[in-house]
Motif scaffolding. Structure first.
Motif, PDB file in Angstrom:
ATOM      1  N   ALA A  99     -49.617 -22.152  17.125  1.00 60.48           N
ATOM      2  CA  ALA A  99     -48.810 -21.288  17.984  1.00 60.48           C
ATOM      3  C   ALA A  99     -49.606 -20.813  19.196  1.00 60.48           C
ATOM      4  N   VAL A 100     -50.841 -20.379  18.986  1.00 59.77           N
ATOM      5  CA  VAL A 100     -51.675 -19.925  20.113  1.00 59.77           C
ATOM      6  C   VAL A 100     -52.004 -21.089  21.033  1.00 59.77           C
ATOM      7  N   LEU A 110     -59.727 -16.766  21.909  1.00 54.66           N
ATOM      8  CA  LEU A 110     -59.044 -16.348  20.683  1.00 54.66           C
ATOM      9  C   LEU A 110     -58.964 -17.496  19.685  1.00 54.66           C
ATOM     10  N   LEU A 111     -58.667 -18.700  20.172  1.00 55.34           N
ATOM     11  CA  LEU A 111     -58.629 -19.870  19.288  1.00 55.34           C
ATOM     12  C   LEU A 111     -59.985 -20.089  18.614  1.00 55.34           C
ATOM     13  N   MET A 127     -52.172  -8.698  18.590  1.00 52.27           N
ATOM     14  CA  MET A 127     -52.736  -7.441  19.065  1.00 52.27           C
ATOM     15  C   MET A 127     -54.082  -7.668  19.753  1.00 52.27           C
ATOM     16  N   ILE A 128     -54.883  -8.581  19.214  1.00 50.37           N
ATOM     17  CA  ILE A 128     -56.165  -8.895  19.845  1.00 50.37           C
ATOM     18  C   ILE A 128     -55.945  -9.481  21.233  1.00 50.37           C
ATOM     19  N   LEU A 129     -54.953 -10.372  21.356  1.00 49.34           N
ATOM     20  CA  LEU A 129     -54.684 -11.009  22.643  1.00 49.34           C
ATOM     21  C   LEU A 129     -54.242  -9.984  23.686  1.00 49.34           C
ATOM     22  N   VAL A 130     -53.358  -9.072  23.300  1.00 46.39           N
ATOM     23  CA  VAL A 130     -52.924  -8.028  24.230  1.00 46.39           C
ATOM     24  C   VAL A 130     -54.113  -7.154  24.635  1.00 46.39           C
ATOM     25  N   SER A 131     -54.973  -6.824  23.682  1.00 49.62           N
ATOM     26  CA  SER A 131     -56.151  -6.001  23.977  1.00 49.62           C
ATOM     27  C   SER A 131     -57.093  -6.717  24.944  1.00 49.62           C
TER      28      SER A 131
END
Length: 455
Positions: free
Chosen positions: A389-390, A435-436, A204-208
């Motif tokens: 995964a990221v 994000l990582l 959700m953070i990545l999409v945001s």
């Protein structure tokens, strides 16, 4: 003899670069090294005697049954015009705003990722449906292609994801091995459901962040984004619901069953596969010809995954026989900085290998070698799985060998230059690296939801 394990790893990478099939490269290289080792007395043949039981364990692994079921679900949805209906509805809903089509692409891609979990299918589908329209409306080619590629890779992290299913199985074995190496005999393990829950907040953070980037581009680089889509119109509520409800219901059934503890990921995958067939039937997109195509594609993908898994299992067994695991453990323990440096080294290696290897090979070859050592150092297995995964998702975008770039290049118009695609993905790569770093700085982004959901 530990240096032979490193030599074997270098040789298999060289063989892969020459273009030989992955599964045969892994198994063939390992068996050649094992055969030479047995003849020269440097390798114990007992490791080869354990091979049949290891392969039997692979083909009877119930967790891996989720792979063909999720692939089947994704292929059915791909051919049932779910993406096309979603994109049309979202475009009409957001098309009246600057950058609305890019926002629509990201939202639809996120929903497709949660429905299919197949990166290649999402990138190709979005490229065919949205890229010509974005270019026609005046979007900068780099911005349009970057948005599509990055959105397509969301299938790596947003559950239900095939990558998380495979990682969950590998990390479960690695966690049990780490526990045994520490003299701990515990029935606890790492489940695929744990990884699904842990991936929700980062996803959700990545999409945001993707959406925030689009908004920033519309403000600070308006020349890349047209003002308003010429054919934009207000979408009717029934039309919007008709496009949104089918995938949302399917996502709710699959993830809801897992998160609520009503079904295992394998059982939920069966629900998803059945639900996809029902949706295709309701939308009159299911025919005998399409069903045959779906079954053939599913068989091809599943066969590829399991053949690579068998080859990787042979490779890891021979690697262990030459003392490779002890070598890695000694290396990690001798690094300055302890756990931080060890994790950083693994992340860098996975990122670099992502240039030349698919996530399946990395998951089956690299992760089983390094994960037991990292988990024995006290690292949370769920956090490690989501970090990997990221990281693998980022490697899908990284020029010049990112697989998502090749997928889009294959369906993009000739007017779009390859350099445009490369330039377009760079900001999204930076977002994923951010994000990582955030997950490394605040592990609770991954672990908070599993801890509070399951106690």
């Amino acid at each position: 003899m530990e240096y032979i394990s490193l030599l074997m790893f270098v040789v298999v990478c060289a063989v892969l670069l020459l273009g030989f099939p992955v599964a045969y490269s892994l198994a063939g290289t390992a068996l050649i090294f094992a055969g030479v080792g047995v003849m020269t007395g440097g390798f114990e043949s007992a490791y080869l005697h354990a091979l049949p039981s290891r392969l039997y364990g692979i083909v009877t692994n119930q967790t891996l049954i989720a792979v063909p079921l999720f692939v089947f679900m994704g292929v059915v949805l791909e051919k049932s015009k779910v993406a096309e209906n979603l994109l049309n509805a979202m475009t009409q809903l957001f098309g009246q705003y600057r950058g609305g089509l890019a926002i629509s692409v990201i939202l639809v891609g996120a929903l497709l990722a949660a429905s299919t979990g197949i990166v290649g299918a999402t990138v190709v589908t979005m490229g065919l449906l949205s890229l010509p329209t974005m270019l026609k409306q005046g979007y900068a080619p780099s911005f349009a292609t970057g948005s599509i590629c990055a959105t397509g890779t969301l299938g790596q992290i947003i559950p239900p994801s095939i990558a998380l299913v495979l990682l969950g199985d590998v990390l479960s074995s690695a966690y049990q091995k780490a526990q045994l190496n520490m003299g701990i005999f515990s029935p606890e393990s790492v489940s695929v459901g744990d990884l699904f829950v842990g991936a929700i907040v980062p996803g959700m953070i990545l999409v945001s962040l993707y959406l925030l980037y689009v908004v920033m581009v519309t403000w600070f680089q308006p020349h890349k984004v047209p003002k308003v889509a010429p054919q934009a119109s207000n979408v009717s509520i029934p039309q919007l619901l008709n496009a949104l409800l089918p995938p949302l219901v399917l996502i709710f059934l699959v993830l809801g069953a897992i998160l609520g503890g009503f079904a295992t990921p394998t059982e939920a995958a069966g629900v998803g596969a059945t639900g996809a067939l029902v949706l295709a039937l309701i939308q009159k997109q299911l025919s005998l010809t399409k069903l045959k195509e779906v079954m053939l594609n599913t068989t091809k993908v599943t066969s590829m995954v399991f053949l690579i898994l068998i080859g990787a299992s042979i490779f890891s067994l021979v690697f262990r026989g030459y003392g490779g695991e002890e070598l890695i453990e000694q290396l990690f323990n001798s690094l300055p900085g302890g756990v931080f440096t060890a994790v950083l080294l693994v992340m860098v290696v996975i990122f670099v290998l992502g240039f030349i290897l698919d996530f399946i090979e990395i998951t089956f070859v690299v992760v089983p070698l390094v994960a037991p050592v990292l988990l024995a150092m006290g690292i949370d297995p769920i956090w490690l799985g989501i970090m990997i995964a990221v990281n693998l998702q980022t490697s899908f975008l990284t020029p010049p060998f990112g697989f998502a770039l090749f997928y889009l290049r294959g369906v993009a118009p000739k007017s779009v230059k390859t350099t445009d695609i490369y330039k377009g993905v760079l900001p999204f790569i930076a977002i994923q690296i951010m994000l990582l770093i955030a997950m490394a700085k605040w592990p609770n982004l991954v672990t908070w939801l599993p801890e509070n959901l399951y106690g």
